[in-house]
Design a protein around this motif. Structure first.
Motif, mmCIF file in Angstrom:
data_model
loop_
_atom_site.group_PDB
_atom_site.id
_atom_site.type_symbol
_atom_site.label_atom_id
_atom_site.label_comp_id
_atom_site.label_asym_id
_atom_site.label_seq_id
_atom_site.Cartn_x
_atom_site.Cartn_y
_atom_site.Cartn_z
ATOM 1 N N ARG A 122 1.007 -1.209 -0.081
ATOM 2 C CA ARG A 122 0.064 -0.154 0.042
ATOM 3 C C ARG A 122 0.889 1.248 -0.116
ATOM 4 N NH1 ARG A 122 -3.378 3.420 -1.198
ATOM 5 N NH2 ARG A 122 -4.666 4.567 0.394
ATOM 6 N N ILE A 123 1.962 1.280 0.806
ATOM 7 C CA ILE A 123 2.915 2.304 0.990
ATOM 8 C C ILE A 123 3.469 2.671 -0.400
ATOM 9 C CG2 ILE A 123 4.904 3.354 1.961
ATOM 10 C CD1 ILE A 123 3.956 2.141 4.714
ATOM 11 N N GLN A 124 3.972 1.520 -1.064
ATOM 12 C CA GLN A 124 4.644 1.581 -2.384
ATOM 13 C C GLN A 124 3.420 2.290 -3.316
ATOM 14 O OE1 GLN A 124 5.900 -2.601 -2.906
ATOM 15 N NE2 GLN A 124 7.856 -1.917 -1.751
ATOM 16 N N GLY A 125 2.258 1.777 -3.355
ATOM 17 C CA GLY A 125 1.463 2.348 -4.293
ATOM 18 C C GLY A 125 1.049 3.939 -4.071
ATOM 19 N N LYS A 169 3.577 6.179 -2.694
ATOM 20 C CA LYS A 169 4.788 6.788 -3.047
ATOM 21 C C LYS A 169 4.743 6.829 -4.533
ATOM 22 C CE LYS A 169 7.553 5.598 1.080
ATOM 23 N NZ LYS A 169 8.746 5.109 1.224
ATOM 24 N N SER A 170 4.311 5.836 -5.483
ATOM 25 C CA SER A 170 4.465 5.662 -6.773
ATOM 26 C C SER A 170 3.326 6.472 -7.524
ATOM 27 C CB SER A 170 4.584 4.097 -7.324
ATOM 28 O OG SER A 170 3.136 3.472 -7.144
ATOM 29 N N ARG A 171 2.293 7.001 -6.920
ATOM 30 C CA ARG A 171 1.100 7.612 -7.146
ATOM 31 C C ARG A 171 0.323 6.895 -7.900
ATOM 32 N NH1 ARG A 171 3.454 10.822 -4.273
ATOM 33 N NH2 ARG A 171 3.534 12.880 -4.511
ATOM 34 N N GLN A 172 0.660 5.413 -7.949
ATOM 35 C CA GLN A 172 -0.398 4.498 -8.573
ATOM 36 C C GLN A 172 -1.732 4.028 -7.858
ATOM 37 O OE1 GLN A 172 0.168 3.422 -11.768
ATOM 38 N NE2 GLN A 172 1.817 5.071 -11.528
ATOM 39 N N ALA A 173 -1.767 4.286 -6.511
ATOM 40 C CA ALA A 173 -2.908 3.961 -5.601
ATOM 41 C C ALA A 173 -3.091 4.920 -4.442
ATOM 42 C CB ALA A 173 -2.779 2.397 -5.114
ATOM 43 N N LEU A 174 -3.575 6.243 -4.799
ATOM 44 C CA LEU A 174 -3.567 7.244 -3.884
ATOM 45 C C LEU A 174 -4.856 7.295 -2.973
ATOM 46 C CD1 LEU A 174 -2.019 10.189 -6.010
ATOM 47 C CD2 LEU A 174 -1.061 8.882 -4.050
ATOM 48 N N ARG A 175 -5.624 6.256 -3.312
ATOM 49 C CA ARG A 175 -6.862 6.118 -2.345
ATOM 50 C C ARG A 175 -7.036 4.652 -2.214
ATOM 51 N NH1 ARG A 175 -12.689 7.518 -5.197
ATOM 52 N NH2 ARG A 175 -11.628 9.436 -5.664
ATOM 53 N N ALA A 185 -8.495 0.932 -2.003
ATOM 54 C CA ALA A 185 -9.446 0.243 -2.888
ATOM 55 C C ALA A 185 -10.757 -0.035 -2.190
ATOM 56 C CB ALA A 185 -8.805 -0.954 -3.378
ATOM 57 N N TRP A 186 -10.841 -0.102 -1.003
ATOM 58 C CA TRP A 186 -11.799 -0.319 -0.152
ATOM 59 C C TRP A 186 -13.051 0.741 0.375
ATOM 60 C CZ3 TRP A 186 -11.774 2.633 4.023
ATOM 61 C CH2 TRP A 186 -10.622 2.932 4.613
ATOM 62 N N LEU A 187 -12.484 1.874 -0.056
ATOM 63 C CA LEU A 187 -13.108 2.945 0.188
ATOM 64 C C LEU A 187 -14.446 3.169 -0.077
ATOM 65 C CD1 LEU A 187 -13.221 5.987 1.995
ATOM 66 C CD2 LEU A 187 -12.160 6.999 0.057
ATOM 67 N N ASP A 188 -14.747 3.148 -1.416
ATOM 68 C CA ASP A 188 -16.130 3.325 -1.861
ATOM 69 C C ASP A 188 -16.857 2.458 -1.469
ATOM 70 O OD1 ASP A 188 -15.497 5.568 -3.525
ATOM 71 O OD2 ASP A 188 -15.314 4.459 -5.321
ATOM 72 N N GLY A 189 -16.524 1.056 -1.363
ATOM 73 C CA GLY A 189 -17.401 -0.159 -0.725
ATOM 74 C C GLY A 189 -18.020 0.335 0.728
ATOM 75 N N ALA A 190 -16.860 0.763 1.500
ATOM 76 C CA ALA A 190 -17.118 1.051 2.762
ATOM 77 C C ALA A 190 -18.053 2.135 2.915
ATOM 78 C CB ALA A 190 -15.793 1.414 3.523
ATOM 79 N N LEU A 191 -17.992 3.199 2.013
ATOM 80 C CA LEU A 191 -18.780 4.435 1.924
ATOM 81 C C LEU A 191 -20.239 3.861 1.803
ATOM 82 C CD1 LEU A 191 -16.481 7.033 0.484
ATOM 83 C CD2 LEU A 191 -17.476 6.913 3.053
ATOM 84 N N ARG A 192 -20.433 2.878 0.716
ATOM 85 C CA ARG A 192 -21.819 2.576 0.332
ATOM 86 C C ARG A 192 -22.311 1.694 1.613
ATOM 87 N NH1 ARG A 192 -19.382 2.122 -5.015
ATOM 88 N NH2 ARG A 192 -18.723 0.229 -4.584
ATOM 89 N N ALA A 193 -21.578 0.819 2.219
ATOM 90 C CA ALA A 193 -22.025 -0.149 3.153
ATOM 91 C C ALA A 193 -22.590 0.885 4.245
ATOM 92 C CB ALA A 193 -20.811 -0.950 3.702
ATOM 93 N N ALA A 194 -21.923 2.105 4.636
ATOM 94 C CA ALA A 194 -22.214 2.821 5.740
ATOM 95 C C ALA A 194 -23.381 3.837 5.373
ATOM 96 C CB ALA A 194 -21.086 3.951 6.230
ATOM 97 N N GLY A 195 -23.848 3.784 4.130
ATOM 98 C CA GLY A 195 -24.936 4.682 3.604
ATOM 99 C C GLY A 195 -24.715 5.877 3.156
ATOM 100 N N VAL A 196 -23.334 6.307 3.273
ATOM 101 C CA VAL A 196 -22.890 7.415 2.849
ATOM 102 C C VAL A 196 -22.956 7.638 1.096
ATOM 103 C CG1 VAL A 196 -20.771 9.077 2.530
ATOM 104 C CG2 VAL A 196 -21.259 7.611 4.584
#
Length: 232
Positions: free
Chosen positions: A201-204, A206-212, A214-225
Motif C-alpha cells: 500500500r505504501i509503495q502504491g 509513493k508511486s502515485r499508482q494507488a492514492l486512495r 481500494a476499499w473506500l467506495d465499498g465502505a462508504l456505500r455500506a455505511a450509507g454515505v
C-alpha cells in the motif's frame, strides 16, 4: 472451595511462550499485532516507554500490588527468567514510584526483557541511559514501601486489558499490546501478511499508482454515505 480460591498468592511456575514465538513477535510493531489480534489487547495510551527507542517482546509475569508498595515486584524479579516481561497492576497510582534505577539495573542483569507498570517510576534519566525497556503511566520522585502483600502470576487488569501469566507482551514507541498465550502462534503468519499488505500500500502511494484505498467506495456505500453504484 473453588480451584481459584485455593490458589496460593504466589504462583512460581508459568507456561512460557517458546523462544521462537517471542523472536517472531519481536519482528513486528505493536500496531501490527494489535490489528491482527482484532484491534484489541492494546494497553491504555497513558502507559508509555520512557524513551521512544525502547522496545521488547516476551512472556508475561504478572504482579498485583497495593498502590505505592513494590514488595511483590521484588518477588517477581526473584522468580523471573531471562526473556520474561514483568507486568505490574499498580492500580494507576502516580503518588509514588514503584521502581527506579536500582531495580532496573537488577532487571537488566537478570535478563528480564522489560517492565510494564500501570503506575509511576523514577530515576528516568538513569533508566534511559541504561536502555532497559521501562513502560509506565508516569513519573514520581517519591519512593515506595515494601510492606504490603500482593499476588504473583494471577490474572491482572492493566491499562484496561486483562493480562494472564504466560501471555505474549510486545512494546515499542506506540505503547504495549498483549496477546493471549494460546493465540500468539497463530497470529505470526497473519502479522507477516499484514506487513506485506501495508508495504504494498505504501509503495502504491509513493508511486502515485494507488492514492486512495481500494476499499473506500465499498465502505462508504455500506455505511450509507454513498448510494449503490455511486462512487466518489
Amino acid at each position: 472451595m473453588s480451584q481459584a480460591a485455593a490458589l496460593p498468592d504466589v504462583i512460581r511456575n508459568v507456561d512460557r511462550l517458546s523462544n521462537d514465538i517471542v523472536k517472531q513477535a519481536a519482528e513486528f510493531a505493536s500496531s501490527i499485532l494489535a490489528d491482527v489480534a482484532g484491534r484489541r489487547g492494546a494497553l491504555n495510551g497513558r502507559i508509555q516507554p520512557l524513551s521512544p527507542s525502547m522496545r521488547f517482546a516476551g512472556t508475561a509475569i504478572t504482579v498485583e500490588v497495593r498502590p505505592g508498595d513494590n514488595l511483590m515486584i521484588h518477588a517477581a524479579m526473584a522468580i523471573a527468567q531471562p526473556g520474561d516481561v514483568i507486568v505490574v497492576d499498580g492500580k494507576g497510582d502516580l503518588s509514588s514510584a514503584l521502581m527506579g534505577e536500582i531495580m532496573s539495573q537488577q532487571c537488566a542483569a537478570l535478563g528480564i526483557a522489560a517492565v510494564v507498570i500501570d503506575g509511576a517510576v523514577r530515576d528516568s534519566d538513569a533508566i534511559r541511559e541504561l536502555g532497559f525497556p521501562m513502560f509506565a503511566a508516569g513519573l514520581n520522585p517519591n519512593g515506595p514501601t515494601k510492606l504490603v502483600p500482593g499476588r504473583l502470576n494471577h490474572p491482572v487488569s492493566i491499562g484496561g486489558v486483562t493480562v494472564n501469566p504466560g501471555d505474549l507482551v510486545v512494546g515499542d514507541a506506540d505503547g504495549v499490546v498483549v496477546v493471549e498465550r494460546d493465540k500468539a502462534a497463530s497470529l505470526m503468519p497473519l502479522a507477516a501478511e499484514k506487513v506485506a499488505a501495508e508495504t504494498k500500500r505504501i509503495q502504491g502511494i509513493k508511486s502515485r499508482q494507488a492514492l486512495r484505498p481500494a476499499w473506500l467506495d465499498g465502505a462508504l456505500r455500506a455505511a450509507g454515505v454513498l448510494k449503490d453504484g455511486e462512487t466518489l
